[in-house]
Design a protein around this motif. Sequence first.
Motif, mmCIF file in Angstrom:
data_model
loop_
_atom_site.group_PDB
_atom_site.id
_atom_site.type_symbol
_atom_site.label_atom_id
_atom_site.label_comp_id
_atom_site.label_asym_id
_atom_site.label_seq_id
_atom_site.Cartn_x
_atom_site.Cartn_y
_atom_site.Cartn_z
ATOM 1 N N ARG A 174 0.817 -1.217 0.000
ATOM 2 C CA ARG A 174 0.000 0.000 0.000
ATOM 3 C C ARG A 174 0.853 1.270 0.000
ATOM 4 O O ARG A 174 0.341 2.359 -0.242
ATOM 5 C CB ARG A 174 -0.969 -0.024 1.182
ATOM 6 N N LYS B 206 -6.694 3.937 -1.051
ATOM 7 C CA LYS B 206 -5.741 2.978 -1.615
ATOM 8 C C LYS B 206 -6.373 1.595 -1.702
ATOM 9 O O LYS B 206 -7.312 1.279 -0.979
ATOM 10 C CB LYS B 206 -4.473 2.943 -0.773
ATOM 11 N N GLY C 137 -3.637 4.308 -5.758
ATOM 12 C CA GLY C 137 -5.080 4.455 -5.590
ATOM 13 C C GLY C 137 -5.788 4.754 -6.900
ATOM 14 O O GLY C 137 -6.819 5.427 -6.931
ATOM 15 N N THR D 219 -8.125 5.862 3.017
ATOM 16 C CA THR D 219 -6.823 6.142 2.406
ATOM 17 C C THR D 219 -6.906 6.267 0.888
ATOM 18 O O THR D 219 -5.942 6.688 0.254
ATOM 19 C CB THR D 219 -5.828 5.012 2.734
ATOM 20 N N LEU E 156 -11.073 -0.046 -3.255
ATOM 21 C CA LEU E 156 -10.350 1.119 -2.759
ATOM 22 C C LEU E 156 -10.901 1.479 -1.387
ATOM 23 O O LEU E 156 -12.104 1.615 -1.195
ATOM 24 C CB LEU E 156 -10.480 2.321 -3.712
ATOM 25 N N CYS F 49 1.090 1.823 -3.738
ATOM 26 C CA CYS F 49 -0.217 1.998 -4.386
ATOM 27 C C CYS F 49 -0.542 3.475 -4.637
ATOM 28 O O CYS F 49 -0.377 4.319 -3.750
ATOM 29 C CB CYS F 49 -1.304 1.384 -3.503
#
Length: 105
Positions: free
Chosen positions: A17, A42, A22, A40, A36, A20
């Motif tokens: 993460r 993400k 997102g 966050t 998602l 990531c």
Amino acid sequence: GSHREIFYKEIRVIIDRRKCLGCGAAPAKCSKVFVLDHDTTKNRVVKEYSVRTDNEVSIGEAPIELLKYIRSAANVCPVSAIKVEIHEVLDRMLSAFSRLVVTLY
């Protein structure tokens, strides 16, 4: 006699993460496993398959039937933040049952 262990295959998914972005590519490819996170924004493994999710990593275990969808989701990740591993796991139900049978007889 010979004791034969019964194994089944399981997919382990590991999302980094920190890498990531997102972008939503993986959830778009395989919404059964990826989503998602609202907080966050993400990628994370959905609650149903989640083993552990924190700010750094999201780890999940999913049935082998979902392999091609999970692989295609991992492949579209622009930063290669998704790792897919296949584990052979002893069938927990069967190992519990064989212990029970031994105990009973």
